[in-house]
Write a protein that holds these residues in place. Structure first.
Motif, PDB file in Angstrom:
ATOM      1  N   LEU A 392       0.631  -1.293  -0.081  1.00 31.56           N
ATOM      2  CA  LEU A 392       0.086  -0.038   0.129  1.00 31.56           C
ATOM      3  C   LEU A 392       0.949   1.104   0.039  1.00 31.56           C
ATOM      4  O   LEU A 392       0.541   2.135  -0.775  1.00 31.56           O
ATOM      5  N   ASP A 393       1.821   1.183   0.932  1.00 33.51           N
ATOM      6  CA  ASP A 393       2.715   2.436   0.898  1.00 33.51           C
ATOM      7  C   ASP A 393       3.493   2.582  -0.211  1.00 33.51           C
ATOM      8  O   ASP A 393       3.862   3.640  -0.631  1.00 33.51           O
ATOM      9  N   ARG A 394       3.829   1.576  -1.093  1.00 40.17           N
ATOM     10  CA  ARG A 394       4.744   1.395  -2.376  1.00 40.17           C
ATOM     11  C   ARG A 394       3.864   1.646  -3.577  1.00 40.17           C
ATOM     12  O   ARG A 394       4.440   1.609  -4.646  1.00 40.17           O
ATOM     13  N   GLY A 395       2.680   1.588  -3.467  1.00 37.09           N
ATOM     14  CA  GLY A 395       1.739   2.090  -4.700  1.00 37.09           C
ATOM     15  C   GLY A 395       1.606   0.764  -5.187  1.00 37.09           C
ATOM     16  O   GLY A 395       1.359   0.869  -6.752  1.00 37.09           O
ATOM     17  N   GLN A 396       1.747  -0.182  -5.004  1.00 40.58           N
ATOM     18  CA  GLN A 396       1.680  -1.626  -5.663  1.00 40.58           C
ATOM     19  C   GLN A 396       0.196  -1.947  -5.937  1.00 40.58           C
ATOM     20  O   GLN A 396       0.084  -2.886  -6.839  1.00 40.58           O
ATOM     21  N   LEU A 397      -0.975  -1.484  -5.234  1.00 45.07           N
ATOM     22  CA  LEU A 397      -2.160  -1.969  -5.240  1.00 45.07           C
ATOM     23  C   LEU A 397      -2.841  -1.309  -6.369  1.00 45.07           C
ATOM     24  O   LEU A 397      -2.544  -0.154  -6.834  1.00 45.07           O
ATOM     25  N   GLU A 416     -18.043  -3.716 -11.187  1.00 45.04           N
ATOM     26  CA  GLU A 416     -17.830  -4.211  -9.871  1.00 45.04           C
ATOM     27  C   GLU A 416     -15.974  -3.847  -9.679  1.00 45.04           C
ATOM     28  O   GLU A 416     -15.381  -4.469 -10.508  1.00 45.04           O
ATOM     29  N   ALA A 417     -15.692  -3.241  -8.637  1.00 42.92           N
ATOM     30  CA  ALA A 417     -14.287  -2.816  -8.265  1.00 42.92           C
ATOM     31  C   ALA A 417     -13.369  -3.994  -7.724  1.00 42.92           C
ATOM     32  O   ALA A 417     -14.235  -4.641  -6.666  1.00 42.92           O
ATOM     33  N   LEU A 418     -12.465  -4.361  -8.269  1.00 40.43           N
ATOM     34  CA  LEU A 418     -11.581  -5.798  -7.756  1.00 40.43           C
ATOM     35  C   LEU A 418     -10.336  -5.225  -7.437  1.00 40.43           C
ATOM     36  O   LEU A 418      -9.568  -4.726  -8.231  1.00 40.43           O
ATOM     37  N   LEU A 419      -9.839  -5.728  -6.407  1.00 38.85           N
ATOM     38  CA  LEU A 419      -8.536  -5.451  -5.776  1.00 38.85           C
ATOM     39  C   LEU A 419      -7.514  -6.180  -6.313  1.00 38.85           C
ATOM     40  O   LEU A 419      -7.626  -7.438  -6.333  1.00 38.85           O
ATOM     41  N   ARG A 420      -6.448  -5.774  -6.830  1.00 34.16           N
ATOM     42  CA  ARG A 420      -5.433  -6.479  -7.429  1.00 34.16           C
ATOM     43  C   ARG A 420      -4.135  -6.102  -6.927  1.00 34.16           C
ATOM     44  O   ARG A 420      -3.725  -4.920  -6.383  1.00 34.16           O
ATOM     45  N   TRP A 421      -2.863  -6.846  -6.797  1.00 34.99           N
ATOM     46  CA  TRP A 421      -1.518  -6.436  -6.315  1.00 34.99           C
ATOM     47  C   TRP A 421      -0.600  -6.721  -7.447  1.00 34.99           C
ATOM     48  O   TRP A 421      -0.502  -7.757  -7.720  1.00 34.99           O
ATOM     49  N   HIS A 423       2.968  -7.021  -7.857  1.00 33.58           N
ATOM     50  CA  HIS A 423       4.260  -7.239  -7.275  1.00 33.58           C
ATOM     51  C   HIS A 423       5.296  -7.000  -8.146  1.00 33.58           C
ATOM     52  O   HIS A 423       5.357  -7.290  -9.295  1.00 33.58           O
ATOM     53  N   PRO A 424       6.255  -6.062  -7.716  1.00 36.93           N
ATOM     54  CA  PRO A 424       7.365  -5.985  -8.569  1.00 36.93           C
ATOM     55  C   PRO A 424       8.200  -6.870  -9.236  1.00 36.93           C
ATOM     56  O   PRO A 424       8.860  -6.995 -10.268  1.00 36.93           O
ATOM     57  N   GLU A 425       8.314  -8.035  -8.387  1.00 40.46           N
ATOM     58  CA  GLU A 425       9.042  -9.199  -8.745  1.00 40.46           C
ATOM     59  C   GLU A 425       8.088 -10.313  -9.426  1.00 40.46           C
ATOM     60  O   GLU A 425       8.482 -11.240 -10.496  1.00 40.46           O
ATOM     61  N   ARG A 426       7.031 -10.742  -8.520  1.00 42.94           N
ATOM     62  CA  ARG A 426       6.133 -11.723  -8.601  1.00 42.94           C
ATOM     63  C   ARG A 426       5.103 -11.308  -9.862  1.00 42.94           C
ATOM     64  O   ARG A 426       4.276 -12.079 -10.416  1.00 42.94           O
ATOM     65  N   GLY A 427       4.887 -10.243 -10.253  1.00 47.44           N
ATOM     66  CA  GLY A 427       3.943  -9.662 -11.190  1.00 47.44           C
ATOM     67  C   GLY A 427       2.692  -9.417 -10.397  1.00 47.44           C
ATOM     68  O   GLY A 427       2.454  -9.329  -9.252  1.00 47.44           O
ATOM     69  N   LEU A 428       1.669  -9.833 -11.390  1.00 44.45           N
ATOM     70  CA  LEU A 428       0.203  -9.794 -10.856  1.00 44.45           C
ATOM     71  C   LEU A 428      -0.075 -10.929  -9.672  1.00 44.45           C
ATOM     72  O   LEU A 428      -0.092 -12.009 -10.230  1.00 44.45           O
ATOM     73  N   VAL A 429      -0.302 -10.677  -8.371  1.00 45.58           N
ATOM     74  CA  VAL A 429      -0.435 -11.908  -7.418  1.00 45.58           C
ATOM     75  C   VAL A 429      -1.913 -12.213  -7.623  1.00 45.58           C
ATOM     76  O   VAL A 429      -2.779 -11.402  -7.447  1.00 45.58           O
ATOM     77  N   PRO A 430      -2.301 -13.540  -7.766  1.00 48.20           N
ATOM     78  CA  PRO A 430      -3.502 -13.861  -7.873  1.00 48.20           C
ATOM     79  C   PRO A 430      -4.511 -13.380  -6.364  1.00 48.20           C
ATOM     80  O   PRO A 430      -3.963 -13.770  -5.333  1.00 48.20           O
ATOM     81  N   PRO A 431      -5.756 -12.855  -6.513  1.00 45.14           N
ATOM     82  CA  PRO A 431      -6.481 -12.533  -5.397  1.00 45.14           C
ATOM     83  C   PRO A 431      -6.723 -13.651  -4.248  1.00 45.14           C
ATOM     84  O   PRO A 431      -6.630 -13.559  -3.311  1.00 45.14           O
ATOM     85  N   GLY A 432      -6.970 -15.056  -4.990  1.00 41.94           N
ATOM     86  CA  GLY A 432      -6.878 -15.930  -4.121  1.00 41.94           C
ATOM     87  C   GLY A 432      -5.850 -16.168  -3.204  1.00 41.94           C
ATOM     88  O   GLY A 432      -5.823 -16.986  -2.215  1.00 41.94           O
ATOM     89  N   GLU A 433      -4.603 -15.410  -3.515  1.00 43.00           N
ATOM     90  CA  GLU A 433      -3.318 -15.801  -2.728  1.00 43.00           C
ATOM     91  C   GLU A 433      -3.181 -14.763  -1.612  1.00 43.00           C
ATOM     92  O   GLU A 433      -2.883 -14.933  -0.517  1.00 43.00           O
ATOM     93  N   PHE A 434      -3.471 -13.491  -1.918  1.00 41.37           N
ATOM     94  CA  PHE A 434      -3.091 -12.397  -1.054  1.00 41.37           C
ATOM     95  C   PHE A 434      -4.297 -12.046  -0.292  1.00 41.37           C
ATOM     96  O   PHE A 434      -4.245 -11.531   0.655  1.00 41.37           O
ATOM     97  N   ILE A 435      -5.700 -12.222  -0.863  1.00 37.11           N
ATOM     98  CA  ILE A 435      -6.982 -11.891   0.102  1.00 37.11           C
ATOM     99  C   ILE A 435      -7.035 -12.766   1.405  1.00 37.11           C
ATOM    100  O   ILE A 435      -7.197 -12.186   2.430  1.00 37.11           O
ATOM    101  N   PRO A 436      -6.967 -14.030   1.212  1.00 35.67           N
ATOM    102  CA  PRO A 436      -6.970 -14.713   2.497  1.00 35.67           C
ATOM    103  C   PRO A 436      -5.947 -14.184   3.367  1.00 35.67           C
ATOM    104  O   PRO A 436      -6.076 -14.388   4.732  1.00 35.67           O
TER     105      PRO A 436
END
Length: 630
Positions: A392-397, A416-421, A423-436
């Motif tokens: 959040l602080d690094r503007g990756q969301l 519908e607005a959906l949150l995504r991450w 990541h600078p190295e891993r790319g787009l982190v799946p929501p099923g991985e970081f939301i839980p």
């Protein structure tokens, strides 16, 4: 009565002796040869003899009576002396004494009674001992007491009573029933001691026996006892937990360099620091030397155990000032999970100790699980947790948007607005991985607020959309101040409240239905829309549903996927649509991927649809958002 009996006895004896003399004397006079004595002389001699014998008899009787009276007076004197002694003991004894009559009315108390209970004699005379009752004992306790008195005329035991000032305190009491010659109970005598000091001493001894004197933490004995209780609870409730052993790295060098006194101070400071990083319900103990142990009873996953271990290791990194010298120590932790790894205290501690040895062999300043594969997985999840905190602080969301269409004409009506991450190295982190992961760590509420504000800003830039839906997690919905946060965001962004739709999961509503209903009413007063997400998966009651101020039900995609089979999913979807319409609500089906699904939903009367058939989630671009939604 005894004196009257004695006089009567003496009189009867005298009469018997006199009568015997009269008859025997006359017989003897005629039987004995009297010579030339005249009858007058004989008569005189006989009366003289009678007088002498009567005098002797009276003397003997009176002497015997006198000796009896002397014995009585001596016995009475001894009795009076014993009474005086008993009175002195009664007044001077440190035990409280209470005397009551057969009807349990108090007739006498001693000074110790007043000192112990606080009641003066005049305050309790005529009262019953119930005035001292603490209310701590149940009826069965008193029944057992009186059964003992009825059987043995006595009872001894510990009892809790109440002082005049309301304080409840423990007594050791001896209660005895006093009976007369006929066996009838006439009085009750209670002798009691205040054993508060003894109880306190016992508590202190128990505390010392189960706590480490240096750090004031539970010692090995208490820790083992708590682990035993935790294992028993785990067996009964099918739950799990973790045991950790933390050992300070190279602690002996501190003792050798600065002395054992500095080492003791350091151990004490470390105990305080570790305890400050543990929430209530987690047990920290010192097993001995520089070894500490942690019992994490409600640990739901290895990830939680790993997160706690990492927090403890990080807590050790800050210098600790001892004797004006900053000392820095590190630690290693071995972790054993139960009931997975072991179901006995001994095996659990051995496993944690083995894991600790492995942590030290890997270079120290780390944690290791008893099973190595858990170590790698947990470390990976911890690294992801740390990265998520920084995202959040690094503007990756990012916010992605998925179209929502009217199933009857194919026109896009919302998104519908959906949150995504990103990541600078891993790319787009799946929501099923970081939301839980965000839900486990509690970060989800902060992410929700960020997503809500970004969605409101985008909503202001998209006047062609009727509404924009935003998910609200159960953790954020559980905050009573959600309505005020939404109001502040609407004011900052200038978004129209009527075009903002908040999606609340059915399970979040059912956590506390009454509080949820009140919060939803306050949100509706702001003018925003409300939708129940994943409807059919949270077991909500129809009575609650009809009270909720919502405008839309969202059918979970798990039901939509089975529509083509004409099975239970079709029946459930049809029922939800019918129910929603009967309550005046719109119904939206998500997860639509095939045209056949959309067609069947349209035939069932479903209002809106969402899924890959109409468009995948895309970044904020009007052109991308409307692509395929025609």
């Amino acid at each position: 009565m005894s004196q009257l009996s004695s006089a009567l006895r003496l009189t009867l004896i005298y009469l018997l002796l006199a009568g015997a003399w009269i008859f025997l004397g006359a017989a003897l006079t005629h039987a004995l040869p009297l010579g030339g004595l005249t009858s007058e002389k004989v008569y005189l001699l006989r009366h003289v003899a009678f007088a002498l014998l009567s005098a002797l008899a009276l003397y003997a009787l009176l002497r015997a009576h006198e000796r009896q009276q002397q014995r009585y007076r001596r016995e009475l004197h001894r009795h009076d002396e014993r009474l005086r002694q008993a009175a002195v003991v009664f007044e001077a004894t440190q035990e409280g004494v209470l005397v009551s009559d057969a009807q349990m009315r108090i007739i006498h108390v001693n000074p110790a009674f007043t000192r112990i209970t606080g009641y003066r004699e005049d305050e309790v005379l005529g009262q019953t001992p119930r005035v001292l009752k603490s209310g701590r004992h149940d009826q069965a306790f008193y029944q057992a007491m009186w059964q003992s008195i009825a059987k043995t005329r006595s009872w001894s035991g510990e009892i809790w009573n109440r002082r005049k000032n309301g304080e409840i305190y423990p007594q050791w009491q001896n209660l005895r029933a006093i009976q007369d010659e006929s066996g009838r109970t006439t009085h009750y005598v209670a002798v009691f001691s205040d054993i508060s000091a003894i109880k306190h001493s016992q508590s202190e001894l128990d505390y010392l026996a189960h706590h480490d004197l240096l750090t004031d933490l539970p010692n090995r004995l208490r820790f083992v006892d708590r682990v035993e209780h935790a294992l028993e609870y785990s067996r009964l409730h099918q739950s799990g937990g973790a045991v950790m052993i933390l050992d300070l790295d190279h602690f002996k060098y501190i003792n050798e360099s600065y002395g054992h006194n500095s080492g003791d101070q350091l151990l004490k400071a470390i105990g305080q620091r570790l305890r400050a990083h543990l929430r209530e319900g987690i047990t920290l103990a010192r097993l001995g030397g520089d070894e500490f142990a942690v019992l994490y009873e409600d640990c739901q996953s290895p990830t939680q155990a790993a997160a706690l271990a990492r927090n403890l290791l990080e807590a050790l990194q800050a210098p600790i000032e001892i004797d004006n010298r900053p000392l820095v120590v590190s630690g290693s932790i071995g972790i054993s999970l139960y009931p997975r790894d072991a179901q006995s205290v001994e095996q659990l501690l051995r496993n944690a100790d083995s894991a600790l040895f492995k942590a030290k062999s890997e270079g120290r300043q780390t944690f290791v699980f008893y099973h190595q594969e858990l170590t790698a997985l947990s470390r990976q999840r911890i690294e992801l947790t740390i990265a998520l905190r920084q995202a959040l602080d690094r503007g990756q969301l990012r916010l992605y948007f998925q179209p929502i269409v009217d199933l009857h004409n194919g026109r896009q009506v919302g998104a519908e607005a959906l949150l995504r991450w990103q990541h600078p190295e891993r790319g787009l982190v799946p929501p099923g991985e970081f939301i839980p992961l965000a839900e486990e760590t509690g970060q989800i509420a902060q992410l929700d607020i960020w997503a809500l504000e970004q969605a409101c800003r985008q909503l202001a830039a998209w006047p062609h959309l009727e509404f924009l839906a935003v998910n609200i997690s159960s953790r954020l919905f559980g905050r009573s101040e959600l309505d005020s946060q939404v109001a502040e965001i609407l004011a900052r962004t200038g978004a129209e409240p009527r075009r903002l739709e908040l999606e609340i999961t059915e399970s979040a509503v059912m956590d506390d239905p009454d509080a949820a209903l009140e919060l939803m009413r306050r949100l509706r007063q702001l003018g925003v829309r409300l939708a129940i997400d994943d409807f059919g998966t949270g077991y909500s009651s129809l009575a609650r549903l009809k009270e909720m101020p919502v405008q839309k039900l969202k059918i979970d995609q798990s039901f939509v996927q089975g529509l083509a089979d004409d099975g239970p999913d079709l029946a459930i979807v049809n029922s939800v649509i019918t129910l929603g319409h009967s309550l005046g609500l719109k119904v939206l089906a998500e997860g639509i991927e095939q045209p056949e699904q959309a067609e069947r939903l349209c035939q069932l009367g479903c209002d809106f649809g969402q899924g890959y058939l109409f468009g995948r989630p895309q970044p904020a671009s009007p052109e991308q958002l409307t692509q395929g939604a025609t």
